[in-house]
Design a protein around this motif. Structure first.
Motif, short mmCIF file in Angstrom:
data_model
loop_
_atom_site.label_atom_id
_atom_site.label_comp_id
_atom_site.label_asym_id
_atom_site.label_seq_id
_atom_site.Cartn_x
_atom_site.Cartn_y
_atom_site.Cartn_z
N ARG A 29 4.11 -6.79 -0.04
CA ARG A 29 5.11 -6.77 1.04
C ARG A 29 6.51 -6.43 0.57
O ARG A 29 7.28 -5.84 1.32
CB ARG A 29 5.15 -8.12 1.76
CG ARG A 29 3.91 -8.38 2.62
CD ARG A 29 3.96 -9.74 3.21
NE ARG A 29 3.78 -10.69 2.10
CZ ARG A 29 3.70 -11.99 2.25
NH1 ARG A 29 3.82 -12.53 3.44
NH2 ARG A 29 3.52 -12.79 1.22
N ARG A 30 6.85 -6.78 -0.66
CA ARG A 30 8.21 -6.53 -1.16
C ARG A 30 8.32 -5.22 -1.93
O ARG A 30 9.40 -4.86 -2.40
CB ARG A 30 8.64 -7.70 -2.05
CG ARG A 30 8.76 -8.99 -1.24
CD ARG A 30 9.18 -10.17 -2.07
NE ARG A 30 10.47 -9.90 -2.70
CZ ARG A 30 10.87 -10.46 -3.83
NH1 ARG A 30 10.11 -11.33 -4.45
NH2 ARG A 30 12.04 -10.17 -4.33
N ALA A 31 7.23 -4.48 -2.06
CA ALA A 31 7.25 -3.23 -2.84
C ALA A 31 8.12 -2.18 -2.17
O ALA A 31 8.08 -1.98 -0.96
CB ALA A 31 5.83 -2.70 -3.01
N THR A 32 8.92 -1.51 -2.99
CA THR A 32 9.72 -0.38 -2.51
C THR A 32 9.22 0.93 -3.11
O THR A 32 9.36 1.98 -2.50
CB THR A 32 11.21 -0.56 -2.86
OG1 THR A 32 11.34 -0.71 -4.27
CG2 THR A 32 11.80 -1.77 -2.14
N HIS A 33 8.65 0.87 -4.31
CA HIS A 33 8.13 2.05 -5.00
C HIS A 33 6.77 1.68 -5.60
O HIS A 33 6.63 0.62 -6.20
CB HIS A 33 9.06 2.50 -6.13
CG HIS A 33 10.37 3.00 -5.63
ND1 HIS A 33 11.35 2.15 -5.15
CD2 HIS A 33 10.86 4.25 -5.51
CE1 HIS A 33 12.40 2.88 -4.77
NE2 HIS A 33 12.13 4.14 -4.97
N VAL A 34 5.79 2.56 -5.43
CA VAL A 34 4.46 2.30 -5.94
C VAL A 34 3.96 3.52 -6.71
O VAL A 34 4.08 4.65 -6.22
CB VAL A 34 3.46 1.97 -4.80
CG1 VAL A 34 2.03 1.88 -5.31
CG2 VAL A 34 3.87 0.69 -4.09
N TYR A 35 3.45 3.29 -7.91
CA TYR A 35 2.77 4.33 -8.68
C TYR A 35 1.32 3.90 -8.82
O TYR A 35 1.04 2.79 -9.24
CB TYR A 35 3.38 4.50 -10.07
CG TYR A 35 2.51 5.33 -10.99
CD1 TYR A 35 2.41 6.70 -10.79
CD2 TYR A 35 1.78 4.75 -12.02
CE1 TYR A 35 1.59 7.47 -11.62
CE2 TYR A 35 0.98 5.51 -12.85
CZ TYR A 35 0.89 6.86 -12.64
OH TYR A 35 0.08 7.62 -13.44
N ALA A 36 0.41 4.79 -8.45
CA ALA A 36 -1.02 4.52 -8.60
C ALA A 36 -1.63 5.56 -9.53
O ALA A 36 -1.59 6.75 -9.24
CB ALA A 36 -1.72 4.54 -7.25
N ALA A 37 -2.14 5.10 -10.67
CA ALA A 37 -2.83 5.99 -11.60
C ALA A 37 -4.23 6.22 -11.04
O ALA A 37 -5.21 5.67 -11.49
CB ALA A 37 -2.89 5.36 -12.99
N SER A 38 -4.30 7.05 -10.01
CA SER A 38 -5.46 7.17 -9.16
C SER A 38 -6.38 8.33 -9.51
O SER A 38 -7.18 8.75 -8.68
CB SER A 38 -4.99 7.32 -7.71
OG SER A 38 -4.10 8.43 -7.60
N LEU A 39 -6.29 8.83 -10.70
CA LEU A 39 -7.05 10.02 -11.09
C LEU A 39 -8.55 9.85 -10.84
O LEU A 39 -9.22 10.79 -10.45
CB LEU A 39 -6.78 10.34 -12.56
CG LEU A 39 -7.08 11.75 -13.02
CD1 LEU A 39 -6.32 12.79 -12.19
CD2 LEU A 39 -6.72 11.91 -14.48
N CYS A 40 -9.07 8.65 -11.03
CA CYS A 40 -10.51 8.40 -10.87
C CYS A 40 -10.84 7.73 -9.54
O CYS A 40 -11.97 7.29 -9.34
CB CYS A 40 -11.03 7.56 -12.03
SG CYS A 40 -10.91 8.40 -13.62
N PHE A 41 -9.89 7.64 -8.63
CA PHE A 41 -10.15 7.03 -7.33
C PHE A 41 -10.99 7.97 -6.46
O PHE A 41 -10.80 9.18 -6.49
CB PHE A 41 -8.84 6.74 -6.58
CG PHE A 41 -8.06 5.56 -7.06
CD1 PHE A 41 -8.24 5.01 -8.32
CD2 PHE A 41 -7.10 5.00 -6.26
CE1 PHE A 41 -7.50 3.93 -8.76
CE2 PHE A 41 -6.34 3.92 -6.67
CZ PHE A 41 -6.54 3.38 -7.93
N THR A 42 -11.86 7.39 -5.65
CA THR A 42 -12.61 8.17 -4.67
C THR A 42 -11.72 8.41 -3.45
O THR A 42 -10.67 7.78 -3.29
CB THR A 42 -13.87 7.42 -4.22
OG1 THR A 42 -13.46 6.22 -3.54
CG2 THR A 42 -14.78 7.08 -5.41
N ASP A 43 -12.17 9.31 -2.56
CA ASP A 43 -11.42 9.53 -1.32
C ASP A 43 -11.34 8.24 -0.51
O ASP A 43 -10.31 7.95 0.11
CB ASP A 43 -12.07 10.63 -0.48
CG ASP A 43 -11.91 12.01 -1.10
OD1 ASP A 43 -11.00 12.20 -1.94
OD2 ASP A 43 -12.68 12.92 -0.73
N GLU A 44 -12.42 7.46 -0.51
CA GLU A 44 -12.43 6.19 0.22
C GLU A 44 -11.37 5.24 -0.34
O GLU A 44 -10.64 4.58 0.40
CB GLU A 44 -13.80 5.53 0.15
CG GLU A 44 -13.84 4.19 0.86
CD GLU A 44 -15.16 3.44 0.66
OE1 GLU A 44 -15.23 2.32 1.18
OE2 GLU A 44 -16.06 3.95 -0.02
#
Length: 109
Positions: free
Chosen positions: A30-45
């Motif tokens: 809830r308090r996040a202003t900036h998010v980095y996701a190392a999502s290289l291996c994430f699925t579309d779902e």
């Protein structure tokens, strides 16, 4: 505890940066202003779930950076990405970059 937290200093006096490593789907963002996701291996779902979570739970979100784009249907919540090629540890030996997708949620425009 879901993640591991590391605190750093911000660019201005009194500012703080909080890095959290863990299960993003289980974190209170809830308090996040900036998010980095190392999502290289994430699925579309997984990318769709991430967009839903951030869009629904982060009222102060200013920027999201991911290594994979969100599904097109998530652009309503996340906006249209700007793509930059950024050097990563695994691309440096080849002198190349990796696509990083930067989103600014439309509610901030």
């Amino acid at each position: 505890r879901i993640g591991r937290e590391v605190r750093g200093s911000g660019a201005r006096a009194g500012a703080a940066v909080r890095f959290v490593e863990g299960d993003l789907y289980g974190l209170d963002v809830r308090r996040a202003t900036h998010v980095y996701a190392a999502s290289l291996c994430f699925t579309d779902e997984m990318m769709g779930r991430l967009a839903d979570k951030l869009g629904n739970e982060c009222p102060n979100l200013r920027c999201v950076a991911t290594l994979r784009p969100f599904p097109q249907e998530a652009e309503k919540q996340m906006g249209t990405p700007q793509t930059e090629f950024v050097e990563m540890s695994w691309t440096k030996p080849r002198g190349e970059g990796c696509s990083v997708y930067f989103y600014q949620p439309p509610s901030l425009n």
